[in-house]
Write a protein that holds these residues in place. Structure first.
Motif: not given
Ligand code: AMP
Length: 562
Positions: A316-317, A299-302, A246-259
């Protein structure tokens, strides 16, 4: 018979579609292809999102309509992201396999412009481009658009969301007055209407019922959990469904990296896709994702726009998008081309009304589900293990090893033997029986708070200077720690195995004197240290791996070689 042949396409294209396994047109293809072929030239509006087959809906007619004897650029396809641009160009190249005189090039930002300028020097009838880079190439006079007859605006709403409105205006001013425009968009906000009014003349319209598709193929689910527990909850879903892709969407780049760092450190097969990656890194991440070696792309939405992967089981959101329209976009990544999928939203207790809002807006019903509990995880893990044994085809090498054992297990009963094998697998089969404590351990919060939670969970945390570099697996390490400290394996909790050290939890009623037990213990000539990990100063667990060099326990000898 290939069902595409009824749409007016030529036999050479039907042959390619056969080879690509395209047997039946999707609804948007069924509607758009004959319209575009029979009414050329015409403007067209296509209300369809990614995953509906829209690329072939405009790409196949385009290939039919381009005059390959004419070397000038005749079609321009604009896409919001390089990924979408690349995928579109690749599809067009595949579709035009039988037509060697047709040249297609893709140009996008983030890659050296000089290579693209060189590529465009040869006759190119179709250019696929992101708006910013195309404008740059126009300014450098590397492209000639005065013969362009067809302009495709793909994912037009996304291009506007990304702020390309002025670039699009500017690009269109370089094309012929009487060119036609085919506009594809998942939504029709007023800004799109303005573009339609400005640039299109009596456009024909095709629309696939997006609502119906979403209702039919995607199950919309949500869990309610504290923001701080989203990640631990996600881990349980990942544990429960090892086949999830799957793809999990996060709001920020920082969040994607951290998770992705946190999950990656715990051994989950996840990676982040965000705007800070170079083109090469993004391609590599996408390559690994497509090749199935990755369970979750974060990933971020963009960054995720235009990603074309057909077999996603989950979207996943981690956080709901600010714009509810984007929810449709995100969830449209799963359940593609007739497959089923799950769109799972993590909300905190204050966000319940956003689910109600979504239900009303996109007319779907969300099902509330629970974060899997300890018993469910445990029995699933055991069942998966049993199934994997039952489904294993015996390898010849296993037979040989069995012969070499010369009946060494002969004196054991089947029961006894199985119990011993299971014991060797305990680390894989056990789930830590500390639901609350463990749920709260993998997220950022103050050390004090975390400390209190851990205490209340009944475990103390320890550090040991043994890690992956010493050839340790989790099972080896637990066995080693348990043997030396004479503490039964069942009193060990979570273990985080890192490159050159590990952290582990021990039931706090059983850990007396554990550090002393290792005083004179050596491993391959090196003294082993086991220390309470209390004086971690202000570290959080999520940052251990990055900070461990700065915050080593007192007796830790940092530089050793095996
Ligand atoms: P699109 O919506 O254009 O991004 O297409 C989504 C995916 O569906 C792509 O991977 C296409 O190769 C695939 N696809 C599109 N149309 C068909 C079709 N009629 N039959 C099978 N696969 C298709």
């Amino acid at each position: 018979m290939n069902h595409f042949s009824k749409l007016g396409l030529s036999p050479s294209i039907i042959e390619v579609l056969d080879q690509l396994g395209f047997e039946r047109p999707t609804p948007v293809q069924e509607q758009a292809i004959p319209l575009l072929l029979d009414n050329d030239p015409t403007d067209l509006i296509g209300l369809a999102q990614t995953g509906t087959g829209k690329t072939a809906a405009f790409g196949l007619p385009l290939i039919e309509l381009i005059d390959t004897k004419n070397k000038a650029t005749q079609a321009l396809i604009m896409a919001p992201t390089r990924e979408l641009g690349q995928q579109t160009a690749k599809m067009l190249v595949d579709f035009s396999k039988n037509n060697r005189a047709l040249n297609i090039e893709v140009v996008y930002g983030g890659a050296p412009i000089s290579n693209q300028m060189r590529a465009l020097r040869k006759p190119t009838q179709i250019i696929v481009a992101t708006p910013g880079r195309l404008l740059d190439l126009i300014r450098r006079k590397a492209v000639q658009l005065n013969n362009v007859k067809y302009v495709v605006l793909d994912e037009a709403d996304e291009m506007l969301n990304m702020g390309f409105k002025e670039d699009i205006d500017s690009i269109l001013s370089h094309t012929l007055e009487d060119r036609v425009t085919w506009l594809f968009s998942a939504t029709m906000p007023p800004e799109i209407r303005k573009i339609i009014n400005k640039y299109m003349d009596a456009p024909l319209e095709v629309s696939i019922n997006t609502q119906e598709k979403i209702n039919k193929d995607i199950s919309h689910q949500y869990v309610t959990t504290k923001t701080a527990n989203k990640l631990p909850a996600l881990k349980r879903f990942l544990d429960l469904q090892p086949d999830m892709k799957g793809i999990m969407f996060c709001r920020t780049r920082r969040e994607t990296k951290k998770i992705s760092d946190e999950l990656g450190n715990l051994g989950y097969s996840v990676e982040a896709l965000h705007g800070d990656l170079s083109q090469g890194q993004r391609d590599a991440v996408m390559g690994r994702f497509k090749s199935r070696s990755m369970q979750l792309l974060i990933a971020t939405d963009v960054a995720a726009r235009g990603i074309d992967v057909n077999d996603l089981t989950h979207v996943i959101h981690h956080t709901l998008p600010d714009q509810l329209d984007s929810y449709t976009h995100r969830s449209g990544r799963t359940a593609r081309i007739g497959k089923k999928g799950i769109s799972l939203v993590f909300i905190n207790t204050r966000e319940g009304k956003r689910i109600t809002e979504l239900e009303r807006k996109i007319k779907v019903k969300f099902e509330r589900i629970e974060v899997p509990g300890y018993e469910e995880l445990r029995s699933t893990r055991i069942n998966n293990w049993v199934q994997s044994i039952l489904n294993t085809k015996v390898d010849k090498r296993a037979e040989k090893i069995l012969e070499e054992l010369h009946g060494q297990f002969a004196h054991l009963s089947k029961e006894d033997l199985l119990q011993r094998i299971i014991t060797t697998q305990l680390d894989q089969l056990m789930v830590k029986n500390t639901s609350e404590g463990n749920l709260n351990e993998t997220h950022r919060e103050s050390t004090d708070k975390r400390e209190r939670k851990r205490d209340s969970s009944g475990f103390n945390r320890y550090f040991v200077n043994l890690g992956l570099i010493d050839g340790m697996t989790k099972v080896d390490l637990i066995n080693f720690l348990s043997d030396v400290a004479s503490i039964d394996r069942k009193f060990f909790g979570e273990l985080s195995l890192q490159k050159n050290c590990a952290y582990f939890d021990v039931d706090k009623t059983k850990d007396r004197g554990i550090s002393n037990s290792f005083r004179r213990i050596e491993f391959e000539g090196r003294s082993i240290r086991v220390n309470r990990d209390d004086d971690r100063n202000k570290r959080t667990r999520s940052s251990w791996s990055k900070q461990k060099d700065k915050s080593k326990p007192k007796n830790f000898k940092p530089h050793y070689k095996r």
